[in-house]
Design a protein around this motif. Structure first.
Motif, PDB file in Angstrom:
ATOM      1  N   UNK A 130      20.054   0.497   6.800  1.00  0.00           N
ATOM      2  CA  UNK A 130      18.637   0.119   6.788  1.00  0.00           C
ATOM      3  C   UNK A 130      17.922   0.764   5.606  1.00  0.00           C
ATOM      4  N   UNK A 131      18.128   2.057   5.401  1.00  0.00           N
ATOM      5  CA  UNK A 131      17.428   2.755   4.325  1.00  0.00           C
ATOM      6  C   UNK A 131      17.983   2.391   2.954  1.00  0.00           C
ATOM      7  N   UNK A 132      19.245   1.946   2.913  1.00  0.00           N
ATOM      8  CA  UNK A 132      19.830   1.490   1.650  1.00  0.00           C
ATOM      9  C   UNK A 132      19.551   0.016   1.389  1.00  0.00           C
ATOM     10  N   UNK A 133      18.904  -0.665   2.343  1.00  0.00           N
ATOM     11  CA  UNK A 133      18.552  -2.078   2.223  1.00  0.00           C
ATOM     12  C   UNK A 133      19.791  -2.948   2.021  1.00  0.00           C
ATOM     13  N   UNK A 134      20.800  -2.681   2.858  1.00  0.00           N
ATOM     14  CA  UNK A 134      22.052  -3.446   2.815  1.00  0.00           C
ATOM     15  C   UNK A 134      22.043  -4.521   3.890  1.00  0.00           C
ATOM     16  N   UNK A 344      12.504  -1.534  -8.575  1.00  0.00           N
ATOM     17  CA  UNK A 344      13.259  -1.234  -7.364  1.00  0.00           C
ATOM     18  C   UNK A 344      13.361   0.242  -7.059  1.00  0.00           C
ATOM     19  N   UNK A 345      12.803   1.101  -7.896  1.00  0.00           N
ATOM     20  CA  UNK A 345      12.772   2.539  -7.625  1.00  0.00           C
ATOM     21  C   UNK A 345      11.574   2.858  -6.733  1.00  0.00           C
ATOM     22  N   UNK A 346      11.706   3.921  -5.940  1.00  0.00           N
ATOM     23  CA  UNK A 346      10.695   4.253  -4.931  1.00  0.00           C
ATOM     24  C   UNK A 346      10.192   5.670  -5.167  1.00  0.00           C
ATOM     25  N   UNK A 347       8.900   5.872  -4.979  1.00  0.00           N
ATOM     26  CA  UNK A 347       8.303   7.202  -5.161  1.00  0.00           C
ATOM     27  C   UNK A 347       8.424   8.021  -3.879  1.00  0.00           C
ATOM     28  N   UNK A 348       9.663   8.315  -3.503  1.00  0.00           N
ATOM     29  CA  UNK A 348       9.907   9.212  -2.377  1.00  0.00           C
ATOM     30  C   UNK A 348      10.371  10.555  -2.924  1.00  0.00           C
ATOM     31  N   UNK A 349      11.164  11.302  -2.163  1.00  0.00           N
ATOM     32  CA  UNK A 349      11.590  12.628  -2.618  1.00  0.00           C
ATOM     33  C   UNK A 349      12.368  12.570  -3.926  1.00  0.00           C
ATOM     34  N   UNK A 350      13.008  11.438  -4.208  1.00  0.00           N
ATOM     35  CA  UNK A 350      13.823  11.329  -5.422  1.00  0.00           C
ATOM     36  C   UNK A 350      12.973  11.321  -6.684  1.00  0.00           C
ATOM     37  N   UNK A 351      11.700  10.947  -6.562  1.00  0.00           N
ATOM     38  CA  UNK A 351      10.767  10.997  -7.692  1.00  0.00           C
ATOM     39  C   UNK A 351       9.624  11.952  -7.396  1.00  0.00           C
ATOM     40  N   UNK A 352       9.931  12.981  -6.599  1.00  0.00           N
ATOM     41  CA  UNK A 352       8.922  13.984  -6.228  1.00  0.00           C
ATOM     42  C   UNK A 352       7.647  13.334  -5.711  1.00  0.00           C
ATOM     43  N   UNK A 353       7.825  12.254  -4.951  1.00  0.00           N
ATOM     44  CA  UNK A 353       6.727  11.547  -4.276  1.00  0.00           C
ATOM     45  C   UNK A 353       5.700  10.968  -5.249  1.00  0.00           C
ATOM     46  N   UNK A 354       6.109  10.818  -6.517  1.00  0.00           N
ATOM     47  CA  UNK A 354       5.200  10.255  -7.515  1.00  0.00           C
ATOM     48  C   UNK A 354       4.466  11.290  -8.331  1.00  0.00           C
ATOM     49  N   UNK A 355       4.809  12.567  -8.176  1.00  0.00           N
ATOM     50  CA  UNK A 355       4.099  13.630  -8.895  1.00  0.00           C
ATOM     51  C   UNK A 355       4.606  13.842 -10.317  1.00  0.00           C
ATOM     52  N   UNK A 356       5.662  13.114 -10.715  1.00  0.00           N
ATOM     53  CA  UNK A 356       6.256  13.352 -12.031  1.00  0.00           C
ATOM     54  C   UNK A 356       5.557  12.595 -13.153  1.00  0.00           C
ATOM     55  N   UNK A 357       4.758  11.587 -12.810  1.00  0.00           N
ATOM     56  CA  UNK A 357       4.147  10.769 -13.849  1.00  0.00           C
ATOM     57  C   UNK A 357       2.957  11.471 -14.492  1.00  0.00           C
ATOM     58  N   UNK A 371       5.849  -1.519   1.893  1.00  0.00           N
ATOM     59  CA  UNK A 371       5.737  -0.091   2.202  1.00  0.00           C
ATOM     60  C   UNK A 371       6.408   0.755   1.127  1.00  0.00           C
ATOM     61  N   UNK A 372       7.586   0.334   0.666  1.00  0.00           N
ATOM     62  CA  UNK A 372       8.278   1.061  -0.394  1.00  0.00           C
ATOM     63  C   UNK A 372       7.543   0.913  -1.725  1.00  0.00           C
ATOM     64  N   UNK A 373       6.978  -0.234  -1.952  1.00  0.00           N
ATOM     65  CA  UNK A 373       6.252  -0.509  -3.191  1.00  0.00           C
ATOM     66  C   UNK A 373       5.124   0.490  -3.404  1.00  0.00           C
ATOM     67  N   UNK A 374       4.428   0.834  -2.331  1.00  0.00           N
ATOM     68  CA  UNK A 374       3.241   1.687  -2.427  1.00  0.00           C
ATOM     69  C   UNK A 374       3.452   3.072  -1.839  1.00  0.00           C
ATOM     70  N   UNK A 375       4.707   3.473  -1.666  1.00  0.00           N
ATOM     71  CA  UNK A 375       4.994   4.767  -1.060  1.00  0.00           C
ATOM     72  C   UNK A 375       4.291   5.909  -1.808  1.00  0.00           C
ATOM     73  N   UNK A 376       3.447   6.643  -1.111  1.00  0.00           N
ATOM     74  CA  UNK A 376       2.706   7.806  -1.637  1.00  0.00           C
ATOM     75  C   UNK A 376       1.691   7.455  -2.724  1.00  0.00           C
TER      76      UNK A 376
END
Length: 625
Positions: A130-134, A344-357, A371-376
């Protein structure tokens, strides 16, 4: 007269209500359906045949399973129509294998598990999908519908388990419903934002009429009114199960719905890109979904000429030598970029919730899931343009809109130079001996140097795999499989099994930590039985290192993190595979051992390399929570 008329109207109304109630009851009991549709008590056919025929019509080549009486008809029928049934040693492995097939083939991955414990054993793997969208179909056996809640063997409320994990959860109540329900379930899994679906098939819709009648049909010589009513009800229940069961039905795939960006959204993005001086593209796993072929997406990225970071299943989309491919210093690049396209990338923990920009950066996000599109985005970042649609086709259309566009050369070269410096620093760390055993960076650099073009990498671990992600380079698109955002350990055996079956000519490597290996080491028996030779490289540091690093530093204890330098290679050999062990004393012949493992694999043997590795500071600062 008025009184008599009133009584007449009342009686007519009551008769109408009674007739409607009787019709409703007849409908619920299937009596009306049985008037028009035949029941053939002598037919040897069973519902498992319908399941197999639908799967075959959808291009399914493999069904992964662990045997159970509730699903035997499906497995037998699948084998008869030419679908390969691959049985594993744990239900989670079966689901992981189906997940891998889905990711690599673009077709629905299918796993079948028996009722009760078989279904519950699949829960973690379904959540991972589910989380991998398979897009994935899990078929679960179940007790007969009539016996649910009455203490039947392995009877639990299975649908409730999957309500929050699957796009759809359905239970089939009659044989005639198998085909339409299954077609809809597969289309649902593949449409929109893909994900798993759960289809419950009670045992009474899978076995032949005479078997079901024998099991739940009751006695033939019922006594008394109550006994005769119960007997009639049971017989009618069984006849309704099989009414119209074998009538011809359309089994072809239903249309799959894929959300697409509008022309206006593509044009707006093109205008933003054309004004940027430091653009950057982040490609996530979702961009690898059908229907856009990976080669077409790669060509679009190369036509754009914008430097790219590839994450998850997108690793390998650009070849290792591509001047656009970046693998290091992502945090610094994101800080400096004035436009970032999240494909297709998501601003979750893998992108520090969007704090890197950078606060001045223009962010364009493209994702099928809102929901993934606008995460955080309400906390740390704001998209200038948010597109709910397929990321791959968006990039392809964007490249067409920007024909003639050239990315500023100094920006690209600056990022490339920083990447080269970091790569060189990693090589210097690899050349530094660890206090004991092999340096894992050196081991992984040597592996990378030996990988053939047709290799495929499966990642199952924490610290060792996290290190490998910066060193080992997938050689082609869809040649890297990792669990995804859920970070599940234990995917290795199933992913490798599915990958080797999908790509029999590929050299499949599983990169294991010694901790994660414990979840699927027994699947070496599966590799041997099903003749699916793969190579497992185990980074054995006798520790859950990703946890230990922070736990010891913050809390002062290594409790529950210590393991032993065990002979995992001997286990693989005991299960019929080939085993190698390498330590510091083998450093000079390390390349020869890796080549020997490749040779053994080419000869048809599953191989495990037990690599004893030491500690480095390469992963200091990485997250484990």
């Amino acid at each position: 007269m008025d009184l008599l008329a009133g009584i007449g109207y009342a009686c007519a109304g009551l008769l109408a209500v009674l007739a409607a109630a009787l019709l409703g009851m007849a409908y619920r009991l299937g009596l009306l359906y049985q008037l028009w549709h035949k029941v053939d008590p002598r037919s040897p056919r069973h519902g498992g045949e319908l399941v197999a025929e639908v799967l075959k019509a959808h291009g399914v080549r493999f069904v992964f399973a662990l045997a159970g009486g509730h699903i035997s008809p499906i497995l037998v029928a699948s084998e008869k129509v030419g679908i390969r049934v691959v049985d594993t040693r744990h239900e989670a492995t079966a689901v992981f294998a189906a997940d891998a097939v889905s990711r690599l083939s673009g077709r629905i991955g299918v796993a079948a598990v028996t009722a009760g414990p078989g279904v519950t054993n699949a829960v973690t793997a379904i959540k991972n999908a589910q989380m991998a969208e398979s897009p994935l179909l899990l078929i679960g056996g179940a007790a007969a519908s009539l016996q649910k809640g009455r203490g039947a063997l392995q009877d639990i409320d299975q649908l409730s388990l999957f309500k929050t994990l699957c796009k759809a959860c359905v239970s089939v109540r009659a044989v005639r419903d198998i085909v339409p329900t299954l077609r809809k379930a597969i289309a649902t899994a593949q449409s929109g934002t893909p994900g798993p679906v759960f289809m419950e098939l009670p045992i009474d819709v899978l076995y032949p009429f005479h078997v079901v009648e024998k099991e739940i049909g009751g006695t033939k010589n019922a006594r008394g009114l109550q006994g005769k009513v119960v007997q009639w009800y049971l017989q009618n229940y069984i006849r309704n199960l099989f009414a119209g069961a074998w009538e011809p039905r359309d089994m072809s795939p239903l249309p799959v719905q894929v959300p697409l960006a509008t022309e206006d959204e593509v044009q707006r993005c093109a205008e933003l890109v054309s004004r940027a001086t430091k653009p950057l593209v982040l490609v996530g796993s979702q961009a690898m979904l059908p229907p856009t072929p990976a080669e077409e997406l790669r060509a679009a990225l190369e036509a754009l000429g914008i430097p790219c970071y590839l994450g998850g299943a997108a690793r390998g989309l650009l070849p290792p030598g591509s001047p656009l491919l970046l693998r290091q210093n992502r945090r610094d690049a994101l800080r400096d970029a004035d436009l970032v396209l999240l494909a297709g990338s998501v601003c979750d923990f893998r992108l520090s919730y969007g704090r890197l920009f950078s606060r001045r950066a223009v962010i364009v996000a493209v994702n099928r899931d809102r929901a993934q599109l606008l995460r955080n985005s309400d906390v740390f970042w704001k998209p200038r343009l948010a597109v709910q649609g397929d990321a791959a086709s968006f990039v392809v259309r964007l490249a067409r809109s920007l024909r003639g566009y050239t990315c500023p050369g100094d920006w690209v070269e600056g990022l490339r130079e920083a990447d080269r410096k970091k790569e060189q620093a990693n090589r210097e760390k690899a050349a530094t001996p660890t206090p004991q055993h092999l340096n894992p960076l050196d081991l992984l650099h040597r592996l990378d140097a030996l990988l053939p073009p047709e290799s495929l990498l499966v990642a199952d671990g924490g610290d060792f795999v996290g290190t490998a992600a910066y060193i080992v380079r997938p050689r082609r698109p869809l040649a890297w499989l990792d669990p995804g955002a859920f970070g599940t350990l234990g995917v290795g055996g199933g992913f490798a099994l599915g990958a080797k079956l999908c790509r029999p000519d590929a050299e499949v490597w599983v990169l294991y930590g010694d901790g994660s290996l414990g979840y699927s080491l027994m699947e070496f028996d599966t590799f041997v039985r099903h003749k699916t030779p793969v190579i497992a490289l185990v980074g054995n540091d006798a520790c859950w290192s990703q946890i230990s690093r922070e736990q010891v530093a913050l809390l002062g204890s290594n409790v529950a993190c210590g393991l032993e330098y065990l002979d995992y290679h001997a286990v693989a050999e005991a299960l019929g595979g080939k085993g190698f062990v390498v330590g510091r004393q083998d450093r000079e012949r390390l390349d020869a051992v890796l080549r020997a493992a490749q040779d053994a694999c080419r000869q048809g043997h599953p191989v495990l390399i037990n690599a004893l590795i030491g500690k480095t500071d390469f992963r200091d600062g990485s997250i484990s929570v």
